[in-house]
Design a protein around this motif. Structure first.
Motif, short mmCIF file in Angstrom:
data_model
loop_
_atom_site.label_atom_id
_atom_site.label_comp_id
_atom_site.label_asym_id
_atom_site.label_seq_id
_atom_site.Cartn_x
_atom_site.Cartn_y
_atom_site.Cartn_z
N LEU A 16 0.69 -1.22 -0.04
CA LEU A 16 0.04 0.07 0.04
C LEU A 16 0.79 1.19 -0.09
O LEU A 16 1.75 1.17 0.60
CB LEU A 16 -0.84 -0.09 1.31
N LYS A 17 0.50 2.22 -0.81
CA LYS A 17 0.92 3.81 -0.46
C LYS A 17 0.00 4.36 -0.05
O LYS A 17 -1.01 4.89 -0.20
CB LYS A 17 1.08 4.26 -2.03
N ILE A 18 0.68 5.06 1.06
CA ILE A 18 -0.53 5.66 1.96
C ILE A 18 0.22 7.11 2.35
O ILE A 18 1.60 7.06 2.38
CB ILE A 18 -0.72 4.93 3.36
N ARG A 19 -0.61 8.11 2.85
CA ARG A 19 -0.31 9.33 3.28
C ARG A 19 -1.23 9.92 4.53
O ARG A 19 -2.23 9.46 4.38
CB ARG A 19 -0.33 10.26 2.00
N LEU A 20 -0.47 10.54 5.43
CA LEU A 20 -1.15 10.87 6.42
C LEU A 20 -1.44 12.51 6.24
O LEU A 20 -0.50 13.06 6.27
CB LEU A 20 -0.13 10.78 7.62
N ASP A 21 -2.58 12.70 6.36
CA ASP A 21 -3.05 14.34 6.09
C ASP A 21 -3.47 14.72 7.52
O ASP A 21 -4.17 14.08 8.25
CB ASP A 21 -4.05 14.50 5.29
N GLY A 23 -5.53 18.27 9.61
CA GLY A 23 -6.47 19.26 9.32
C GLY A 23 -5.86 20.40 8.96
O GLY A 23 -4.76 20.70 8.90
N LYS A 24 -6.65 21.42 8.77
CA LYS A 24 -6.05 22.87 8.15
C LYS A 24 -5.01 23.44 8.97
O LYS A 24 -3.97 23.86 8.55
CB LYS A 24 -7.35 23.91 7.90
N ASP A 25 -5.33 23.61 10.31
CA ASP A 25 -4.50 24.67 11.19
C ASP A 25 -3.47 23.67 11.67
O ASP A 25 -2.45 24.18 12.30
CB ASP A 25 -5.29 25.20 12.33
N HIS A 26 -3.55 22.30 11.79
CA HIS A 26 -2.55 21.53 12.32
C HIS A 26 -1.47 20.93 11.40
O HIS A 26 -1.68 20.56 10.26
CB HIS A 26 -3.17 20.18 13.00
N ASP A 27 -0.21 20.86 12.14
CA ASP A 27 0.76 20.37 11.16
C ASP A 27 1.93 19.72 12.04
O ASP A 27 2.06 20.21 13.20
CB ASP A 27 1.54 21.07 10.29
#
Lengths: 124, 355, 222
Positions: A16-21, A23-27
């Motif tokens: 699997l190729k996955i990405r963690l996103d 929310g807008k204000d959080h990084d």
């Protein structure tokens, strides 16, 4: 001289190729070890220790884009996929795992024509 | 135990380039829609410049909002379909949910339509064979046929039906039969019809490996049991995939990854994997492979590999209907040896038909 | 057998032979030979001892009552025999039916009350659907928009006849086409409005449509 072997049944592994996103204000900056821990906790939350103790290999991890290529057993594909989908927040910060590509051949994850970006040369 | 639907099928063939049947040509030339080509060279640090130039010189275009009946007009057919080898595939359409249109180098207009579009279209087609319970219909129109010219009932009907359908964006690549004609004439053609047509640049990605373990491969031995003097074919394919993806070196750290290079292996000081993305014509792939065979013999490399990925959303994979279940693979890899033997891997999705 | 005629003269007449006293059987025999039909005597059946002749409540031969035809329409058999509703191929011109089409358009505009469509409050649409259902489509310029059979798509013409399962139309090049209603979607235009008919839901005779209550048959998918 000519030999041909066809494998039609389910192959052992699934990739699997996955990405963690976030929310807008959080990084947040997450390194490879943390990423693996998150996957394991996601699996454990939904399906328990059995799935989280199965084979989950992080073959490649990119810190900048938080994208990873992982290898799992084929029989745990649906379980892991669903547990990643259900994972909603990390320490209060809303997040989501995006499954970019799934395949039983690792070679397939080298290129995704759906997300291909076109570089155009504009003539005058 | 419930039967699990396979997520992928792998077809492995072992033969030689010098074989009479020339199956390698059949594989390369019938795989019309190639989205990327990647080459792996062990014990070498850079890809020869000629190959890079071959990719950059290739003319491929992105054309926006083409009305489908333009593809059936006589000047288009005579000027491009019959006068060369044309590859067109619709861009931005997903094979499992939208309508996809493509033109093969053999001059066949292939459309994979949703049920609703098919019922409004009016052309005869069949249900897609890529998987069970898939409600997509495949309509094929032979543009190179003798019977397809203005004045016939069939031609008028096709023109009328295609004019009712929506416009599509295409990725186009064309190679003329006559060496004197420039491939950019197709761009001029679209411009005269006031359709936006821009040239595409090929994307290049590199993965370099230093002091890297590479497996020992014996062309004569595919599967080994006890005395492992060379690696199994499936392990080699997985390892090639790992190099293509750009695997991180976690040797020794079992927590993150338990994956390692298949044994027996040896160390190589340099290895390189280069990948070009775009729309690549099958005859260019053929030239690429021929050049690489010679290069491998000249530089005395133990082996080399070329991988071609097909478009995930193409309506055809080789000559059969293509579908997307949870992946739309239609990949082939040539693992070539200096004695003109090769191993050919073809990887397809679980629902597709084996070529 | 005549029960109500007058007595025979020989009975009334006192000088009759029969009234003379004779022996019992002889009187009866003489009486019978005089009055029975000749056939019975000739066959030699003189003695009628063992014969049983029903004189009372004799069953008459049952005759079928004459069927009074109360139906005003022809039966299917008669229709086929007289070829009343057959439309011949090649004998109809599209241009001949254009006045019919114009008449139909006026009828439809009046029945659907199209003028109110352009007003800001068009009114309830349900009423509209009922009127469409009960309307007559002879003379309508109909086009096939969506169908399971690709060769039917795009056929258009004026409706000459509507049966339970088909529309019989005449196309612009004077050809008679029969369009099955099942698995198709038809459309017609009035002024600038386009109306759509789902053929699968519409399979009934035009005369029956007036009375029938329409039920939604599953999905609107073909």
């Amino acid at each position: 001289m000519y030999q041909k072997i066809v494998t039609k049944g389910s192959t052992d592994y699934c990739y699997l190729k996955i990405r963690l996103d976030f929310g807008k204000d959080h990084d947040a900056i997450i390194d490879a070890l943390n990423f693996k821990q998150l996957i394991l906790s996601a699996a454990k939350d939904v399906f328990g220790i059995a799935v989280s103790c199965s084979l989950i290999d992080v073959l490649r991890y990119e810190k900048s884009s938080r994208t990873a290529v992982i290898r799992i057993y084929h029989k745990y594909l649906t379980k892991l996929w669903s547990s990643l989908t259900m994972y909603g927040n990390i320490n209060g910060a809303p997040c989501a795992f995006r499954i970019l590509q799934v395949s039983s051949h690792l070679m397939a994850l080298a290129n995704n024509s759906r997300s291909m970006k076109l570089h155009m040369v504009y003539d005058g | 135990m419930k039967r699990v639907v396979p997520t992928g099928k792998l077809i492995f063939e072992r033969t030689s380039f010098l074989n009479e049947n020339e199956k390698h040509l059949q594989c390369i030339l019938t795989h019309s829609f190639n989205s990327s080509i990647g080459v792996f060279l062990p014990e070498h640090d850079c890809v020869p410049r000629i190959l890079g130039d071959m990719m950059d010189d290739q003319m491929s275009y992105y054309v926006e909002q083409v009305p489908l009946n333009l593809l059936t007009e006589t000047d288009f057919i005579k000027g491009f379909v019959q006068a060369g080898s044309l590859c067109m595939i619709s861009y931005g359409t997903c094979i499992d949910s939208d309508d996809c249109v493509a033109v093969t180098p053999e001059g066949m207009l292939v459309m994979s339509l949703c049920k609703d579009t098919y019922q409004r279209c009016g052309l005869d087609g069949h249900l897609s064979k890529a998987g069970k319970n898939i409600e997509k219909f495949v309509v094929k129109v032979d543009l190179k046929s003798d019977k397809f010219y203005p004045g016939t009932k069939y031609y008028d009907r096709v023109q009328w039906c295609l004019s009712q359908m929506a416009n599509f964006d295409f990725l186009v690549t064309w190679i003329p039969n006559d060496g004197k004609v420039c491939p950019s004439s197709i761009q001029n053609f679209f411009k005269t019809k006031s359709i936006q047509c821009n040239r595409l640049k090929v994307n290049k990605t590199n993965h370099e490996f230093k002091n890297f373990n590479i497996p020992i491969i014996d062309p004569a031995v595919i599967e080994t049991d006890s005395e492992q003097k060379s690696c199994n074919y499936d392990e080699v394919f997985e390892w090639l995939g790992a190099c293509a993806v750009g695997i991180d070196d976690y040797e020794g750290d079992d927590y993150l990854s338990t994956y390692s290079c298949p044994t027996p292996n040896k160390q190589a000081s340099y290895c390189i994997y280069t990948q070009y993305e775009g729309i690549i014509h099958p005859s260019i792939v053929k030239q690429y492979i021929n050049y690489l065979r010679q290069f491998m013999k000249d530089k005395k490399l133990p082996w080399s590999s070329v991988t071609v990925h097909g478009f995930v959303d193409s309506p055809l994979s080789w000559i059969y209907d293509h579908g997307f279940h949870n992946n739309g693979d239609n990949i082939y890899t040539f693992l070539m040896f200096p004695n003109d033997e090769y191993w050919l891997y073809r990887a397809i999705g679980g629902q597709d038909i084996c070529p | 057998m005549e029960l109500y005629c007058t007595l025979p003269k020989s009975v009334k007449d006192p000088s009759d032979q029969h009234k003379k006293k004779k022996k019992g059987n002889e009187t009866i025999n003489d009486f019978l030979t005089e009055f029975l039909p000749n056939k019975r005597i000739k066959t030699g059946e003189n003695s009628l001892k063992d014969k049983v002749l029903m004189l009372d409540s004799v069953r008459q031969k049952w005759e079928k009552p004459l069927k009074t035809k109360c139906r005003n329409s022809l039966s299917a058999k008669d229709r086929r025999r007289f070829k009343v509703f057959d439309i011949e191929q090649g004998e109809h011109r599209f241009n001949d039916y254009i006045p019919l089409h114009k008449m139909w358009q006026e009828y439809m505009m009046a029945s659907l009350d199209i003028k109110r469509y352009n007003l800001p409050n068009p009114g309830p649409k349900k009423e509209n659907n009922e009127r469409l259902l009960k309307a007559d489509y002879h003379g309508c310029m109909i086009t096939v928009r969506k169908t399971k059979c690709p060769s039917l798509l795009g056929q258009s013409g004026i409706v000459l006849m509507e049966t339970k399962n088909t529309f019989k139309i005449v196309t612009k090049d004077n050809k008679l086409k029969i369009l099955p209603k099942m698995n198709s979607l038809f459309s017609f235009t009035i002024k600038e409005f386009v109306f759509t008919i789902h053929g699968s839901q519409f399979c009934s005779k035009s005369s029956m449509r007036v009375r029938k209550k329409f039920k939604f048959k599953g999905s609107a998918d073909l």
